[in-house]
Enzyme design. Structure first.
Site, PDB file in Angstrom:
ATOM      1  N   THR A  69       1.673   6.829   0.724  1.00  0.00           N
ATOM      2  CA  THR A  69       0.744   5.728   0.458  1.00  0.00           C
ATOM      3  C   THR A  69       0.402   5.614  -1.023  1.00  0.00           C
ATOM      4  O   THR A  69       0.538   6.587  -1.769  1.00  0.00           O
ATOM      5  CB  THR A  69      -0.566   5.961   1.231  1.00  0.00           C
ATOM      6  OG1 THR A  69      -1.375   4.789   1.186  1.00  0.00           O
ATOM      7  CG2 THR A  69      -1.374   7.109   0.659  1.00  0.00           C
ATOM      8  N   THR A  88      -0.659   2.156   4.807  1.00  0.00           N
ATOM      9  CA  THR A  88      -0.001   3.461   4.691  1.00  0.00           C
ATOM     10  C   THR A  88       1.052   3.598   5.765  1.00  0.00           C
ATOM     11  O   THR A  88       0.806   3.227   6.916  1.00  0.00           O
ATOM     12  CB  THR A  88      -1.044   4.581   4.905  1.00  0.00           C
ATOM     13  OG1 THR A  88      -1.910   4.595   3.787  1.00  0.00           O
ATOM     14  CG2 THR A  88      -0.391   5.957   5.068  1.00  0.00           C
ATOM     15  N   THR A 141      -3.717   6.309   9.480  1.00  0.00           N
ATOM     16  CA  THR A 141      -3.816   5.283   8.457  1.00  0.00           C
ATOM     17  C   THR A 141      -5.259   4.770   8.463  1.00  0.00           C
ATOM     18  O   THR A 141      -5.995   4.978   9.424  1.00  0.00           O
ATOM     19  CB  THR A 141      -2.805   4.139   8.710  1.00  0.00           C
ATOM     20  OG1 THR A 141      -2.963   3.138   7.696  1.00  0.00           O
ATOM     21  CG2 THR A 141      -3.011   3.483  10.067  1.00  0.00           C
ATOM     22  N   GLY A 142      -5.659   4.131   7.379  1.00  0.00           N
ATOM     23  CA  GLY A 142      -7.008   3.592   7.320  1.00  0.00           C
ATOM     24  C   GLY A 142      -7.879   4.359   6.339  1.00  0.00           C
ATOM     25  O   GLY A 142      -7.363   5.049   5.451  1.00  0.00           O
ATOM     26  N   SER A 148       0.811  -1.213   0.000  1.00  0.00           N
ATOM     27  CA  SER A 148       0.000   0.000   0.000  1.00  0.00           C
ATOM     28  C   SER A 148       0.845   1.265   0.000  1.00  0.00           C
ATOM     29  O   SER A 148       0.363   2.336   0.328  1.00  0.00           O
ATOM     30  CB  SER A 148      -0.940   0.005   1.206  1.00  0.00           C
ATOM     31  OG  SER A 148      -1.925   0.986   1.028  1.00  0.00           O
ATOM     32  N   ARG A 176      -9.031   9.508  -7.181  1.00  0.00           N
ATOM     33  CA  ARG A 176      -9.310   9.610  -5.742  1.00  0.00           C
ATOM     34  C   ARG A 176      -8.013   9.929  -4.968  1.00  0.00           C
ATOM     35  O   ARG A 176      -6.971   9.320  -5.181  1.00  0.00           O
ATOM     36  CB  ARG A 176      -9.899   8.290  -5.239  1.00  0.00           C
ATOM     37  CG  ARG A 176     -10.258   8.285  -3.750  1.00  0.00           C
ATOM     38  CD  ARG A 176      -9.195   7.640  -2.909  1.00  0.00           C
ATOM     39  NE  ARG A 176      -9.602   7.459  -1.514  1.00  0.00           N
ATOM     40  CZ  ARG A 176      -8.776   7.129  -0.538  1.00  0.00           C
ATOM     41  NH1 ARG A 176      -7.495   6.938  -0.787  1.00  0.00           N
ATOM     42  NH2 ARG A 176      -9.207   6.975   0.690  1.00  0.00           N
TER      43      ARG A 176
HETATM   44  N1  ASP Z   1      -5.254   6.338   4.513  1.00  0.00           N
HETATM   45  C1  ASP Z   1      -5.007   5.801   3.201  1.00  0.00           C
HETATM   46  C2  ASP Z   1      -5.982   6.367   2.234  1.00  0.00           C
HETATM   47  O1  ASP Z   1      -7.150   6.480   2.559  1.00  0.00           O
HETATM   48  C3  ASP Z   1      -5.071   4.313   3.107  1.00  0.00           C
HETATM   49  C4  ASP Z   1      -4.732   3.507   4.317  1.00  0.00           C
HETATM   50  O2  ASP Z   1      -3.975   3.908   5.170  1.00  0.00           O
HETATM   51  O3  ASP Z   1      -5.242   2.390   4.402  1.00  0.00           O
HETATM   52  O4  ASP Z   1      -5.594   6.640   1.126  1.00  0.00           O
END
Ligand code: ASP
Length: 325
Positions: A206, A188, A239-240, A86, A216
């Site tokens: 990321t 990330t 993250t997330g 990622s 996006r």
């Molecule tokens: N935060 C990142 C995003 O939404 C992805 C992740 O950390 O899972 O692009």
């Protein structure tokens, strides 16, 4: 007053001022009971691959290097690792099969740089740093960011590995291309560091949500969402599910909560709580926050179990489980 006695006067005044500001930091700036001795140097980062990234950052910090250089060097390890699915090389592509990258960096002066929707560049974090240091702007995106990178000596790289491409093709078959919102992949890397001088910096990079809609951009390159640093207070990274972090300006919120007395742990929990309060926790999404304060306390929290973070200081390295809020 002679020049010498004036220098001595200034030196004493500055020591006094330093003592006052440290005392006020301990009393009201960061909340809870900060350790008497600041813990530094220190580097923390998100997920298991943060262990290797921290190691690279630690080499610089241990040698007396700056937090800014350390966080850049640290996250470059994840960007170049094809096993990290990622971030950078080997990152999952968007729904149309293009790897598009988001990154930002912020230093102890509050200066920052970011790139978003950047393609073909192995180290977006270094482009983000160059945006910070060589332009009057904070963020460049898409083809403009790519042109800027190429004009500044970066080279084009194919970031779509055979493995990532095969997985994307499987996803296409499984969803018949109908699924338009992307798939969860929470890898990330966000990294925060304090150097020997007590200065803070952070970095976040990321490839974003796997198979996202083309164009996006998530939270990771957005200052105050994916990353925020205030050298007087602390720093946080995320993250997330980026949309939830963006809608709550999660890392800015965490730093402001710490400014008003919350410990890093409490601030992260309250920022996660904000997502719940707004009714945006659908039970499926994950968000993880990681924070440090000026005295080197570390905190983390997440929407769901499973968020891990890596900590490196003079006593060694650790991979820890964040507690869901
Ligand atoms: N935060 C990142 C995003 O939404 C992805 C992740 O950390 O899972 O692009």
């Amino acid at each position: 007053m002679s020049i010498e006695s004036r220098r001595e006067f200034l030196r004493k005044t500055m020591i006094g001022a330093g003592a006052v500001s440290l005392a006020s930091l301990a009393g009201s700036g960061c909340g809870g009971d900060p350790p008497a001795e600041a813990r530094r140097p220190l580097v923390v980062s998100t997920w298991r691959h943060g262990l290797a990234a921290n190691e690279a950052a630690w080499e610089l910090l241990e040698a007396g290097g700056r937090a800014l250089d350390a966080v850049e060097a640290g996250v470059r390890v994840s960007e170049a690792d094809p096993e990290v699915r990622s971030v950078g090389l080997g990152g999952a592509p968007d729904g149309e099969g293009h790897v598009t990258l988001d990154a930002c960096i912020m230093d102890q002066r509050g200066e920052c740089g970011a790139v978003a929707f950047l393609e073909h560049i192995l180290h977006p974090i270094s482009v983000a740093r160059m945006v910070m240091e060589k332009t009057p702007h904070v963020m460049l995106v898409g083809s403009g960011a790519l042109d800027f990178a190429l004009a500044n000596g970066f080279e084009k790289t194919n970031l779509l590995t055979a493995e990532a491409e095969a997985k994307w093709r499987q996803w296409l078959l499984a969803t018949s291309g109908r699924e338009k919102t992307g798939a969860a992949n929470h890898d990330t890397i966000g990294m925060l560091a304090i150097d020997e001088q007590g200065d803070l910096s952070g970095a976040c990079t990321t490839s974003g949500l796997a198979y996202k809609l083309r164009g996006r951009v998530g939270d990771s390159p957005i200052i105050g969402a994916g990353l925020y640093v205030d050298n007087a207070v602390g720093a946080a990274c995320a993250t997330g599910r980026g949309e939830l972090v963006m809608k709550t300006l999660g890392t800015f919120l965490i730093v402001e909560l710490m400014r008003h007395g919350a410990s890093p742990d409490e601030a992260c929990r309250r920022a996660i709580g904000r997502i719940d309060e707004r009714g945006w926790n659908d039970g499926d999404a994950q968000v993880g926050y990681l924070a440090i304060d000026k005295s080197g306390r570390v905190g983390a929290s997440s929407l769901r179990p499973g968020f891990q973070y890596a900590v490196r200081d003079g006593s060694g390295d650790n991979l820890l489980d964040a507690q869901p809020a």
